[in-house]
Motif scaffolding. Sequence first.
Motif, PDB file in Angstrom:
ATOM      1  N   VAL A 188       0.796  -1.615   0.305  1.00 25.66           N
ATOM      2  CA  VAL A 188      -0.013  -0.228  -0.007  1.00 25.66           C
ATOM      3  C   VAL A 188       1.130   1.348  -0.183  1.00 25.66           C
ATOM      4  O   VAL A 188       1.489   1.350   0.735  1.00 25.66           O
ATOM      5  CB  VAL A 188      -0.894  -0.351   1.315  1.00 25.66           C
ATOM      6  N   ALA A 189       0.636   2.487  -1.195  1.00 25.67           N
ATOM      7  CA  ALA A 189       1.594   3.379  -1.061  1.00 25.67           C
ATOM      8  C   ALA A 189       0.514   4.485  -0.457  1.00 25.67           C
ATOM      9  O   ALA A 189      -0.349   4.690  -1.313  1.00 25.67           O
ATOM     10  CB  ALA A 189       2.274   3.382  -2.200  1.00 25.67           C
ATOM     11  N   GLU A 190       1.240   4.917   0.845  1.00 28.76           N
ATOM     12  CA  GLU A 190       0.232   6.164   1.013  1.00 28.76           C
ATOM     13  C   GLU A 190       0.207   7.095   0.156  1.00 28.76           C
ATOM     14  O   GLU A 190       1.045   7.296  -0.815  1.00 28.76           O
ATOM     15  CB  GLU A 190       0.410   6.854   2.066  1.00 28.76           C
ATOM     16  N   TYR A 191      -1.167   8.142  -0.329  1.00 31.86           N
ATOM     17  CA  TYR A 191      -1.253   9.330  -0.680  1.00 31.86           C
ATOM     18  C   TYR A 191      -2.327  10.164   0.431  1.00 31.86           C
ATOM     19  O   TYR A 191      -3.018  10.496   0.508  1.00 31.86           O
ATOM     20  CB  TYR A 191      -2.431   9.017  -2.649  1.00 31.86           C
ATOM     21  N   ASN A 192      -0.745  10.947   0.904  1.00 32.69           N
ATOM     22  CA  ASN A 192      -2.048  11.415   2.134  1.00 32.69           C
ATOM     23  C   ASN A 192      -2.308  12.993   1.919  1.00 32.69           C
ATOM     24  O   ASN A 192      -2.019  13.803   1.608  1.00 32.69           O
ATOM     25  CB  ASN A 192      -0.507  12.184   3.258  1.00 32.69           C
ATOM     26  N   PRO A 193      -3.674  12.499   2.030  1.00 31.34           N
ATOM     27  CA  PRO A 193      -4.653  13.887   1.972  1.00 31.34           C
ATOM     28  C   PRO A 193      -4.970  14.661   3.297  1.00 31.34           C
ATOM     29  O   PRO A 193      -5.650  15.393   3.111  1.00 31.34           O
ATOM     30  CB  PRO A 193      -6.050  12.411   2.441  1.00 31.34           C
ATOM     31  N   LEU A 194      -4.237  14.414   4.236  1.00 31.71           N
ATOM     32  CA  LEU A 194      -4.535  15.652   5.469  1.00 31.71           C
ATOM     33  C   LEU A 194      -2.904  16.933   5.586  1.00 31.71           C
ATOM     34  O   LEU A 194      -1.887  16.583   5.611  1.00 31.71           O
ATOM     35  CB  LEU A 194      -4.140  14.836   6.465  1.00 31.71           C
ATOM     36  N   PHE A 195      -3.644  17.579   4.424  1.00 31.52           N
ATOM     37  CA  PHE A 195      -2.303  18.302   4.353  1.00 31.52           C
ATOM     38  C   PHE A 195      -3.060  20.051   3.837  1.00 31.52           C
ATOM     39  O   PHE A 195      -3.433  21.157   3.738  1.00 31.52           O
ATOM     40  CB  PHE A 195      -1.987  18.357   2.477  1.00 31.52           C
ATOM     41  N   GLY A 196      -4.132  20.086   4.859  1.00 33.25           N
ATOM     42  CA  GLY A 196      -4.780  21.333   5.179  1.00 33.25           C
ATOM     43  C   GLY A 196      -4.607  22.363   5.987  1.00 33.25           C
ATOM     44  O   GLY A 196      -4.570  23.671   5.427  1.00 33.25           O
ATOM     45  N   ASP A 197      -3.688  21.957   6.390  1.00 28.93           N
ATOM     46  CA  ASP A 197      -2.443  23.144   7.554  1.00 28.93           C
ATOM     47  C   ASP A 197      -1.404  23.509   6.059  1.00 28.93           C
ATOM     48  O   ASP A 197      -1.640  24.834   6.286  1.00 28.93           O
ATOM     49  CB  ASP A 197      -1.658  22.586   8.340  1.00 28.93           C
ATOM     50  N   THR A 198      -1.373  22.900   5.630  1.00 31.44           N
ATOM     51  CA  THR A 198       0.117  23.541   4.184  1.00 31.44           C
ATOM     52  C   THR A 198      -0.894  24.321   3.750  1.00 31.44           C
ATOM     53  O   THR A 198      -0.392  25.571   3.093  1.00 31.44           O
ATOM     54  CB  THR A 198       0.063  22.516   3.320  1.00 31.44           C
ATOM     55  N   ALA A 199      -2.242  23.440   3.218  1.00 30.79           N
ATOM     56  CA  ALA A 199      -3.061  24.698   2.706  1.00 30.79           C
ATOM     57  C   ALA A 199      -3.843  26.431   2.854  1.00 30.79           C
ATOM     58  O   ALA A 199      -3.205  27.286   2.515  1.00 30.79           O
ATOM     59  CB  ALA A 199      -4.440  24.176   2.461  1.00 30.79           C
ATOM     60  N   VAL A 200      -4.082  25.896   4.250  1.00 35.77           N
ATOM     61  CA  VAL A 200      -3.709  27.587   5.419  1.00 35.77           C
ATOM     62  C   VAL A 200      -2.340  28.398   4.836  1.00 35.77           C
ATOM     63  O   VAL A 200      -2.494  29.349   4.803  1.00 35.77           O
ATOM     64  CB  VAL A 200      -4.529  27.049   6.662  1.00 35.77           C
ATOM     65  N   ASP A 201      -1.744  27.752   5.451  1.00 39.96           N
ATOM     66  CA  ASP A 201       0.057  28.740   5.024  1.00 39.96           C
ATOM     67  C   ASP A 201      -0.245  29.050   3.857  1.00 39.96           C
ATOM     68  O   ASP A 201       0.306  29.850   3.568  1.00 39.96           O
ATOM     69  CB  ASP A 201       1.055  27.315   5.246  1.00 39.96           C
ATOM     70  N   VAL A 202      -0.076  28.704   2.656  1.00 40.18           N
ATOM     71  CA  VAL A 202       0.069  28.921   1.437  1.00 40.18           C
ATOM     72  C   VAL A 202      -1.188  29.675   1.460  1.00 40.18           C
ATOM     73  O   VAL A 202      -0.775  31.499   1.488  1.00 40.18           O
ATOM     74  CB  VAL A 202      -0.269  28.104   0.180  1.00 40.18           C
ATOM     75  N   VAL A 203      -2.549  29.924   1.271  1.00 38.35           N
ATOM     76  CA  VAL A 203      -3.014  31.176   1.571  1.00 38.35           C
ATOM     77  C   VAL A 203      -3.094  32.068   1.680  1.00 38.35           C
ATOM     78  O   VAL A 203      -3.258  33.801   1.834  1.00 38.35           O
ATOM     79  CB  VAL A 203      -4.037  30.561   2.047  1.00 38.35           C
ATOM     80  N   ILE A 247       3.608  21.548  -4.186  1.00 37.73           N
ATOM     81  CA  ILE A 247       4.420  21.806  -2.596  1.00 37.73           C
ATOM     82  C   ILE A 247       3.612  19.857  -2.707  1.00 37.73           C
ATOM     83  O   ILE A 247       2.442  19.436  -3.001  1.00 37.73           O
ATOM     84  CB  ILE A 247       3.723  22.117  -2.105  1.00 37.73           C
ATOM     85  N   ILE A 248       4.629  19.237  -2.471  1.00 33.21           N
ATOM     86  CA  ILE A 248       5.118  17.921  -3.049  1.00 33.21           C
ATOM     87  C   ILE A 248       4.662  17.257  -1.268  1.00 33.21           C
ATOM     88  O   ILE A 248       5.391  17.982  -0.023  1.00 33.21           O
ATOM     89  CB  ILE A 248       5.620  17.162  -3.031  1.00 33.21           C
ATOM     90  N   VAL A 249       3.356  16.973  -0.894  1.00 36.75           N
ATOM     91  CA  VAL A 249       3.055  16.249   0.663  1.00 36.75           C
ATOM     92  C   VAL A 249       3.445  15.242   0.201  1.00 36.75           C
ATOM     93  O   VAL A 249       3.073  14.286  -0.564  1.00 36.75           O
ATOM     94  CB  VAL A 249       1.376  16.384   0.451  1.00 36.75           C
ATOM     95  N   PRO A 250       4.324  14.472   2.033  1.00 36.46           N
ATOM     96  CA  PRO A 250       5.316  13.179   1.924  1.00 36.46           C
ATOM     97  C   PRO A 250       4.093  12.713   2.178  1.00 36.46           C
ATOM     98  O   PRO A 250       3.297  12.412   2.549  1.00 36.46           O
ATOM     99  CB  PRO A 250       5.457  13.709   3.534  1.00 36.46           C
ATOM    100  N   SER A 251       4.799  11.396   1.548  1.00 38.60           N
ATOM    101  CA  SER A 251       3.531  10.787   2.083  1.00 38.60           C
ATOM    102  C   SER A 251       5.037   8.822   2.290  1.00 38.60           C
ATOM    103  O   SER A 251       6.015   8.693   1.402  1.00 38.60           O
ATOM    104  CB  SER A 251       2.401   9.573   0.323  1.00 38.60           C
ATOM    105  N   GLY A 252       4.262   8.157   2.576  1.00 45.33           N
ATOM    106  CA  GLY A 252       5.367   6.642   2.868  1.00 45.33           C
ATOM    107  C   GLY A 252       4.295   5.391   2.311  1.00 45.33           C
ATOM    108  O   GLY A 252       3.544   5.656   1.314  1.00 45.33           O
ATOM    109  N   THR A 253       4.938   4.350   2.790  1.00 44.91           N
ATOM    110  CA  THR A 253       4.659   3.153   2.418  1.00 44.91           C
ATOM    111  C   THR A 253       4.505   1.757   3.215  1.00 44.91           C
ATOM    112  O   THR A 253       5.403   1.945   3.887  1.00 44.91           O
ATOM    113  CB  THR A 253       5.597   2.625   0.625  1.00 44.91           C
TER     114      THR A 253
END
Length: 357
Positions: free
Chosen positions: A307-322, A335-341
């Motif tokens: 299972v390759a993660e595709y991290n959906p929890l990047f709201g804080d990054t979006a707030v920061d960008v706004v 802006i690449i969101v880090p994701s694990g495997t």
Amino acid sequence: MIIRKRLHRAAALAAVVAVSVGLAACGGDDDDATSDSASAPAATEPAGSDSTAAGAASDAPADGEPISVGFVAVGPEGAWRAANEANMQETFSAENGFDLKYAPATNLDQKSQIDAFTSFVDEGVDVILLSATEGAGWEDPLTRAQEAEIPVILIDRGIEPDDPSLYVTRIAPDNVEVSKGVADWAVTALPDGGNYYVLEGPAGVGVVNERNNGWDSVMDSQPQFVKAGAQTANWSAEEGKSVTETVLKANDNDIQLIFAQNDEMGLGAALAVEEAGLVPGEDVLIATIDGTKGAMEALAAGQLSFVAEYNPLFGDTAVDVVRKTLAGESVESYIIVPSGTFDSPEAAQEALPTRQY
Ligand code: AHR
């Protein structure tokens, strides 16, 4: 009116940021403060830290008005999407100084998204977040937003053709790298290769092409692997199951590997493999992308193999960008969101207790 409000807000925000940075810099002299305001937010407050949340409230526009955000969203489309859009709504909260207008598509229909986008431009929101159900067809709406000086931030999905001059940034994990990682695992897991099948997301969705590109960039140079075919299963478990049933019949069950571009399709494929009298994880290895709880549980049970993660929890990054964008700061165009495997039942069991989606 809109432009004057936005300029007033940008000035107000810049002032607030300057003040908060000034405060953060504690004891830096005024001159520095100005230059600091250009970089310090990035330096001092990485997105996702608790301080961001706390800081967020104090960063609300000095005029007390919340930042109005139009979110042109995808809506119901599976576990990953539900996690991502819930996370956006939680982080763009009133407490954080936002007035988020959530506009999910009607049945994934792009026209409903373009209508919502257009009404946000006409309404004069401060910023637009866009998760496109389809990659093509956004040039005109994005150009209109640009003419109205409304910054647009792409959430997860890209546009096609990709023209970064039409939007501020795209925030998402790197689909090409994520699916390359799946292919690299497959080459290691099946040293003798085998016949494989790809379950794709809907045609016309940018991430589908990106995931194919990443996968093919590895598999195309692996002669021990034979592509039996690829077909869309529309991100759904039901269609993942029915397509896999057809594929196994058509290939006399002689399939050793299935690459499912998302978790739900992979979980459907595992059911079809079992119903065909085969053992998922032994006779047929199934790899997926997303990393949702259901897939992690199936990996822990040995039904999925990777299972390759595709991290959906990047709201804080979006707030920061706004905040940075409204303060006139520049940000990276992607802006690449880090994701694990996760490549074993043990890895899944270890991750499950704290899994947030
Ligand atoms: O765009 C990301 C994809 O959309 C996810 O991988 C899939 O599950 C979702 O529906």
